[in-house]
Scaffold this motif. Structure first.
Motif, mmCIF file in Angstrom:
data_model
loop_
_atom_site.group_PDB
_atom_site.id
_atom_site.type_symbol
_atom_site.label_atom_id
_atom_site.label_comp_id
_atom_site.label_asym_id
_atom_site.label_seq_id
_atom_site.Cartn_x
_atom_site.Cartn_y
_atom_site.Cartn_z
ATOM 1 N N UNK A 126 0.879 -1.170 0.000
ATOM 2 C CA UNK A 126 0.000 0.000 0.000
ATOM 3 C C UNK A 126 0.919 1.223 0.000
ATOM 4 N N UNK A 127 1.040 1.898 -1.138
ATOM 5 C CA UNK A 127 2.025 2.973 -1.277
ATOM 6 C C UNK A 127 1.648 4.221 -0.475
ATOM 7 N N UNK A 128 0.402 4.287 0.025
ATOM 8 C CA UNK A 128 -0.015 5.416 0.871
ATOM 9 C C UNK A 128 0.502 5.258 2.302
ATOM 10 N N UNK A 129 0.797 4.000 2.704
ATOM 11 C CA UNK A 129 1.185 3.748 4.093
ATOM 12 C C UNK A 129 2.574 4.297 4.396
ATOM 13 N N UNK A 169 -2.434 -5.721 3.829
ATOM 14 C CA UNK A 169 -3.142 -6.919 4.290
ATOM 15 C C UNK A 169 -4.163 -6.541 5.365
ATOM 16 N N UNK A 170 -3.752 -5.656 6.286
ATOM 17 C CA UNK A 170 -4.678 -5.233 7.350
ATOM 18 C C UNK A 170 -5.881 -4.498 6.765
ATOM 19 N N UNK A 171 -5.641 -3.669 5.751
ATOM 20 C CA UNK A 171 -6.746 -2.951 5.098
ATOM 21 C C UNK A 171 -7.725 -3.950 4.477
ATOM 22 N N UNK A 172 -7.153 -4.943 3.815
ATOM 23 C CA UNK A 172 -7.979 -5.973 3.175
ATOM 24 C C UNK A 172 -8.851 -6.706 4.216
ATOM 25 N N UNK A 216 -13.901 -6.569 8.965
ATOM 26 C CA UNK A 216 -13.872 -5.667 10.115
ATOM 27 C C UNK A 216 -12.768 -6.006 11.105
ATOM 28 N N UNK A 217 -11.819 -6.838 10.685
ATOM 29 C CA UNK A 217 -10.743 -7.279 11.592
ATOM 30 C C UNK A 217 -9.645 -6.224 11.671
#
Ligand code: MN
Ligand code: MN
Length: 446
Positions: free
Chosen positions: A196-199, A208-211, A217-218
């Motif tokens: 994620x190039x914004x991170x 992965x966390x975003x996904x 909702x995890x």
């Protein structure tokens, strides 16, 4: 009259093939969907309800013939049928376990290294760690979110894998012993690769966390309140040109759980003795904890079945088949078994007087009287059974839930189905043994 003891290959009788293959088809369907104790519990609950089993509630009075079940924390299920005799005359118990060796996620599993997201794990049960790399793994289990919502990840279509060093560069690795070649902390699973190039940092982990957050909702913290396991992602398969065997993950001990369950489902009328099938968790780590066979949940179950009777008197009169798999003779590895005292594929359920290791350490060692009770019962019901021990003396050893039933003063003997490759990601069992073991349990529970 023969003076010799001899067990026979059930497949010698070809007339039974259709019935054997039919019983195996039901088992394979179960194994396709049930790879953790939680999924097994859910499966057995659903099937039992279809057969008229009702929850065993506090304060509810049972009548002879009443069919009941009770779930322990989503990880174990006890099912039974009230008998005609009072429980003080003894309960007939079959106990098997529904947990299998696997790879659990750690409470803080996710990290990033060299543009790969990885999951840290802790293996569960006795495994040869090198067998679990470079095979497809599925992620099963639940996550409880901050707001209390339970997310069940079972049945998703993700695939995971633990990588291993290529042979070309393994000169040093190949010199290591089998127990060292893959270390526990190296059982790490690849979980993502797109950044994620914004991170600001950990760009792949962040993606992965975003996904996970968008889909379920995890959040990262929710892994702490979760039970997530990696299990082999293969469907059970018929083995060989004749399709006589089944290769599948988790025969140990779902093969005994399923056969005991099926036998109970076949019972129509009230049995003489109350029948109880205990399908429990945590056998692979010693049966401890709330959902294992050492848990006093069994006492709770019995007190609900027979609230006015003494549990001590009930146990004193009861009998138990501790149902767990055994090591079938493997022609490729004859040395650690002893041919005259080991079980064979397709010779029916194996009755085992004692397990343990070394000088029978950690065994329940069934009495001669209990051995006689069961061998006679099976003979009278035309059950083809065999006897066998878990390996040659001093070859190693193992245990089952038998001792935890024996410790409760319940006469207990081990019985089970012989496997090849026990505890490997893919274990081998015979269809004929599934068929005959259902019949054996039915003769005891009916
Ligand atoms: Mn087992
Ligand atoms: Mn095991």
């Amino acid at each position: 009259m023969s003076l010799f003891y001899e067990s026979k290959n059930i497949y010698e009788n070809k007339q039974e093939l259709p019935a054997i293959f039919e019983a195996a088809a039901g088992y394979m369907d179960f194994m396709k969907h049930c790879k953790t104790e939680r999924s097994c519990t859910a499966y057995f609950k659903k099937k039992a309800e279809e057969h008229g089993f009702l929850p065993l509630e506090k304060g509810k009075r049972l009548q002879a013939g009443d069919k009941f079940y009770i779930i322990n924390r989503g990880r174990a299920i006890y099912l039974g049928i009230k008998g005609k005799l009072p429980e003080s005359e003894g309960i007939h118990i079959a106990a098997a376990h529904i947990d299998s060796p696997r790879i659990d996620l750690k409470p803080c599993p996710l990290y990033e290294s060299e543009e790969l997201a990885l999951l840290k794990t802790h293996y569960y049960g006795g495994i040869k760690k090198y067998q679990w790399t470079t095979i497809p793994l599925a992620l099963e289990g639940i996550v409880i979110l901050e707001d209390g919502t339970t997310v069940d990840l079972s049945g998703n279509d993700y695939t995971f894998c633990i990588s291993e060093l290529l042979i070309h560069l393994s000169r040093k690795e190949m010199e290591k012993t089998a127990s060292k070649v893959i270390e526990g902390e190296n059982l790490r699973v690849i979980a993502g690769h797109i950044p994620d190039m914004e991170a600001d940092k950990d760009k792949v982990k962040s993606a992965v966390l975003t996904l996970l957050h968008e889909k379920y909702g995890i959040k990262e913290k929710d892994f702490i309140s979760a039970e997530l396991s990696l299990v082999p992602k293969f469907d059970p398969a018929e083995l060989g040109f004749d399709k006589s065997l089944i290769a599948a993950y988790g025969h140990d001990d779902r093969i005994c759980a399923y056969t005991a369950f099926e036998a109970l489902m076949q019972i129509e009328d009230a049995p003489e003795h109350t029948a109880l099938v205990a399908l429990v968790d945590k056998e692979e780590t010693g049966s401890q904890g709330v959902s294992g066979m050492q848990s006093e949940f069994l006492e709770l179950v019995v007190s609900r079945i027979a609230p006015e009777e003494s549990i001590l008197e009930i146990f004193n009169a009861s009998k138990c088949l501790s149902a767990d798999v055994n090591a079938a003779f493997d022609p490729l590895y004859p040395a650690p078994t002893e041919k005259q005292n080991c079980c064979r594929l397709s010779h029916g359920p194996c009755i085992t007087k004692y397990t343990g290791a070394g000088g029978k350490s950690g065994t329940s060692d069934a009495t001669a009287e209990t051995m006689h009770y069961f061998t006679k019962l099976f003979d009278e019901n035309g059950i083809r059974w065999q006897t066998g021990l878990l390996g040659a003396v001093d070859a190693g050893g193992g245990g089952t839930v038998a001792k935890f039933m024996g410790n409760r003063n319940i006469d207990t003997v081990d019985i089970g189905i012989g496997l090849l490759s026990m505890h490997a990601p893919l274990e081998i069992a015979s269809k004929a043994d599934i068929y005959e073991t259902i019949r054996a349990f039915a003769s005891f529970l009916k």
